[in-house]
Scaffold this active site. Structure first.
Site, mmCIF file in Angstrom:
data_model
loop_
_atom_site.group_PDB
_atom_site.id
_atom_site.type_symbol
_atom_site.label_atom_id
_atom_site.label_comp_id
_atom_site.label_asym_id
_atom_site.label_seq_id
_atom_site.Cartn_x
_atom_site.Cartn_y
_atom_site.Cartn_z
ATOM 1 N N ASP A 11 0.900 -1.299 0.050
ATOM 2 C CA ASP A 11 0.048 -0.016 -0.083
ATOM 3 C C ASP A 11 0.738 1.184 0.083
ATOM 4 O O ASP A 11 1.893 1.346 0.456
ATOM 5 C CB ASP A 11 -0.766 0.081 1.450
ATOM 6 C CG ASP A 11 -1.720 -1.239 1.487
ATOM 7 O OD1 ASP A 11 -2.274 -1.601 0.279
ATOM 8 O OD2 ASP A 11 -2.065 -1.670 2.568
ATOM 9 N N ASP B 209 -1.393 -2.850 -4.171
ATOM 10 C CA ASP B 209 -2.597 -3.150 -3.591
ATOM 11 C C ASP B 209 -3.359 -1.722 -3.250
ATOM 12 O O ASP B 209 -3.763 -1.022 -4.579
ATOM 13 C CB ASP B 209 -2.467 -3.843 -2.068
ATOM 14 C CG ASP B 209 -3.819 -4.309 -1.221
ATOM 15 O OD1 ASP B 209 -4.300 -5.199 -2.215
ATOM 16 O OD2 ASP B 209 -4.249 -4.021 -0.294
ATOM 17 N N ASP C 164 -5.115 2.371 2.710
ATOM 18 C CA ASP C 164 -6.082 1.490 3.577
ATOM 19 C C ASP C 164 -6.403 1.948 4.889
ATOM 20 O O ASP C 164 -5.218 2.070 5.585
ATOM 21 C CB ASP C 164 -5.492 0.146 3.476
ATOM 22 C CG ASP C 164 -5.678 -0.834 2.205
ATOM 23 O OD1 ASP C 164 -6.593 -0.325 1.232
ATOM 24 O OD2 ASP C 164 -5.250 -1.884 2.129
ATOM 25 N N ARG D 66 -13.274 0.730 -4.756
ATOM 26 C CA ARG D 66 -12.586 1.262 -3.546
ATOM 27 C C ARG D 66 -12.421 2.812 -3.669
ATOM 28 O O ARG D 66 -11.250 3.229 -3.523
ATOM 29 C CB ARG D 66 -11.644 0.660 -3.055
ATOM 30 C CG ARG D 66 -12.035 -0.988 -2.464
ATOM 31 C CD ARG D 66 -10.932 -1.525 -1.893
ATOM 32 N NE ARG D 66 -11.268 -2.967 -1.640
ATOM 33 C CZ ARG D 66 -10.245 -3.890 -1.503
ATOM 34 N NH1 ARG D 66 -9.016 -3.475 -0.930
ATOM 35 N NH2 ARG D 66 -10.629 -5.020 -1.125
#
Length: 696
Positions: free
Chosen positions: A176, A198, A202, A249
């Site tokens: 991330d 990824d 997050d 997302r």
């Protein structure tokens, strides 16, 4: 100040308005500290031993807005490492050294740092600002990790990129750009995040009090995920971000207690390799407010689970298809912090030019570790009613400051109600009074004097200025995290001639009011100058000012920014009053209310935004109030300005620009609005000139 003035001796012609577009004031923090120890006893020695770092550059003292600005969990907003040294890093080893250190740091990334091994997430400890130097700060092949309990972190002005491992829906590499597991009070601002294995961001495991603003997020699959918890506690603000060529997302919010999304741009260009799966997603028991965002070409732009609540307002959809959902009851973001919406029509241009790293951030005279030396600590005096501090009253602590003080003195006041009057005389500059409680409501300075009351010594009445609970006559004064109140009972003294009851009077230059409540009825906040010919600048931020008649008044040059002006009924229960009464000298700037909210538990249509106070019938004055980029409740009149004492407001300087809310209204003869050209010179920077108030 009395409500009725003498008749005008003559009328003046209206003069040209000089106004400005909103500018984010990035100056923040405290002034550079020096001290002379020994005068103040043990408190001073304790401050010296604790030490205080040299002040960070102006851009490093910027503070978060949104939920990251809320005082909670023992943390008062988000200001990163501004209390620590400013260091410059060019290697991974140095970046890790300072990011993981227990002390606060402002860490400037000057150049490209390649992370080895690829995918490594650099652990960040609390009280850090990590900022790119202009557009040169790149983190390649890795990112940052904020673990459980880490707090007060700013990640700003960086490009974090290229940990992608060639697998689009990568299940093996959790690489991330920024991962947060149980952190709180984090501000992610003006970054370029792209092409990671990824997530770009997050926010996991009850991470809360987060603001994500003015970032570019692109060329990625799983972009911004929020959740990974069964608890419904997280609170996040996501505004002015540009999502482009991101599949999913964008963000996805699962079990988020309060998610406030506004002024974001989600863009999926046709004919590219990346196709959006969905845009904003409220999952689980999330409560989301989605405002004035723009969706261009996005599939399923707004998706809501049956268990979630999602309120949409003012969003624009172009070339979208699929699910676009809303429903349920969410929350009112303004109950937690002030904010200003940009019109949705302006969002694409605004973000394409303004999102991502800025050349002006991280570049001004940044010292290296070898050259950085700590400055002396401020002198600290403590006040507590129970005797646990050095003094039991605030005035006694002020009295202990030596005349001609040349360095900052911080008077730290323990929670409690202190019924006293406090005067900071003109020969005691650089005094800070700050409450030490968890809330600005915990520490209260209060008295109940009014203009028409007779002084105890029989020397006459207090007069308006003399009624103040706190009087500031010294330059460079600061107040933080406390309440200053005048609780004069108008109903019990209805026959008294002179109900003006000032809570706070300032009559000096460079006054900072940060995170305070100033409360009263008539004439609550007197923003004055030491003399008509003297300049007096005041900056009010993150604060509440409460009153009903002319409750912000005087001749100072003042900015009220990101604050709430709370309207209050009068003693007889009526809802009628005036917010401002400026008495600005000609050739100077008056009151600027920007990015703030005007509201209160009062009837609709009862309050004027202002009227011109020509003190003493002085026709040479040129009163000025500008209200811009603010939210006006229905209490504000449709014709928000009015005359005073025989002087016409139209002959003075009263204007609005880009206000919203039920009390806002279109331009007409009795409601002047500024053009964009006029607005270009009336913002905080133009108002305060060469002074940068430094807020925490």
């Amino acid at each position: 100040m009395t409500e009725v003035r003498g008749r005008a001796r003559h009328r003046r012609r209206g003069r040209a308005l000089v106004i400005g577009a909103p500018a984010v004031l990035t100056a923040a923090g405290v002034l550079a500290y020096g001290t002379a120890f020994g005068v103040f006893g043990t408190d001073a020695r304790a401050g010296a031993e604790a030490g205080a770092a040299a002040p960070a550059p102006v851009w490093a003292r910027a503070v978060a807005d949104g939920f990251a600005s809320v005082d909670a969990l023992g943390q008062k907003g988000t200001y990163g490492g501004r209390d620590g040294r400013t260091v410059t890093v060019r290697t991974l080893a140095d970046l890790e050294r300072y990011a993981t250190a227990p002390e606060p740091y402002v860490i400037v990334v000057a150049g490209t740092i390649t992370v080895n091994p690829t995918g490594k997430e650099i652990k960040v400890s609390s009280d850090k600002t990590i900022v790119g130097s202009g557009t040169s700060g790149h983190i390649v092949g890795g990112g940052f990790f904020l673990g459980q309990g880490v707090h007060n972190v700013i990640i700003r002005n960086l490009t974090i990129r290229d940990a992608y491992q060639g697998i689009w829906n990568d299940k093996e590499h959790d690489f991330d750009a920024v991962q947060m597991d149980g952190a709180h009070h984090v501000w992610i601002d003006h970054n370029d995040l792209r092409h990671m294995a990824d997530g770009l961001i997050d926010s996991r495991k009850d991470t809360t009090y987060v603001t994500v603003s003015w970032n570019r997020l692109g060329t990625n699959n799983k972009t911004f995920g929020i959740g990974w918890t069964e608890h419904v506690t997280a609170e996040l603000t996501i505004h002015h971000n540009w999502f482009r060529e991101t599949e999913q997302r964008n963000p996805s919010t699962d079990n988020v207690a309060r998610a406030h999304l506004y002024n974001n741009l989600l863009q999926d260009d046709p004919g590219t390799d990346i196709t959006s799966s969905y845009g904003n997603y409220a999952r689980g028991r999330t409560r989301m407010v989605l405002e004035n965002s723009v969706f261009q070409g996005v599939n399923n732009p707004v998706v809501k689970d049956g268990t979630a609540a999602l309120v949409q307002r003012g969003n624009v959809f172009s070339g979208t298809k699929g699910r676009n959902e809303s429903g349920g009851t969410a929350f009112d973001p303004r109950a937690f912090y002030p904010y200003t919406l940009d019109p949705a029509a302006e969002v694409p241009a605004l973000l394409r030019s303004g999102a991502g790293p800025r050349t002006t951030i991280g570049t001004a005279s940044t010292p290296t570790p070898a050259r950085t030396t700590p400055a002396a600590a401020p002198t600290v005096l403590t006040v507590a009613k129970d005797g646990s501090g050095r003094f039991t009253s605030v005035q006694k602590a002020v009295d202990a400051v030596p005349a001609g003080n040349s360095s900052r003195v911080v008077i730290r006041v323990s929670p409690g109600v202190y019924r006293e009057t406090v005067t900071i005389p003109s020969n005691k500059p650089q005094v800070t009074i700050e409450g030490t409680g968890g809330s600005r409501k915990d520490t209260v300075l209060v008295e109940g004097h009014a203009s028409g009351m007779t002084r105890p010594d029989g020397s006459g009445t207090y007069g308006t200025g003399g009624s103040a609970t706190v009087a500031v006559e010294a330059d460079d004064f600061q107040a933080r995290n406390l309440t200053i109140s005048n609780d004069f009972d108008e109903a019990a003294n209805r026959n008294l001639n002179g109900h003006q009851a000032v809570a706070l009077r300032t009559a000096a230059d460079r006054i900072l009011l940060d995170g305070v409540i100033v409360s009263g009825d008539q004439d609550t906040l007197l923003l004055d100058t030491a003399a008509k010919a003297r300049l007096g600048r005041v900056y009010v931020t993150g604060s509440y000012v409460i009153g009903n008649v002319d409750f912000v008044f005087g001749r100072a040059t003042a900015v009220i920014d990101r604050s709430v002006l709370t309207l209050k009924k009068r003693w007889d229960g009526t809802s009628a009053g005036y917010v401002t009464a400026p008495s600005t000298p000609a050739g100077r700037k008056g009151f600027l209310i920007t990015r703030s909210t005007v509201n209160g538990d009062v009837a609709a249509g009862g309050f004027f935004l202002g009227r011109p106070w020509h003190a003493g019938g002085d026709a040479t004055l040129s009163p000025q109030t500008t209200v811009r980029d603010s939210v006006l409740s229905a209490a504000v009149k449709r014709t928000p300005w009015t005359d005073m004492g025989g002087f016409s407001w139209k002959a003075d300087r009263f204007a609005e620009y880009r206000n919203t809310g039920p009390g806002a209204g279109p331009a007409h003869t009795d409601r002047p609005h500024l053009s964009s050209a006029e607005a270009a010179a009336q913002d905080t920077r133009h108002w305060l000139g060469d002074w940068n108030p430094r807020t925490p």
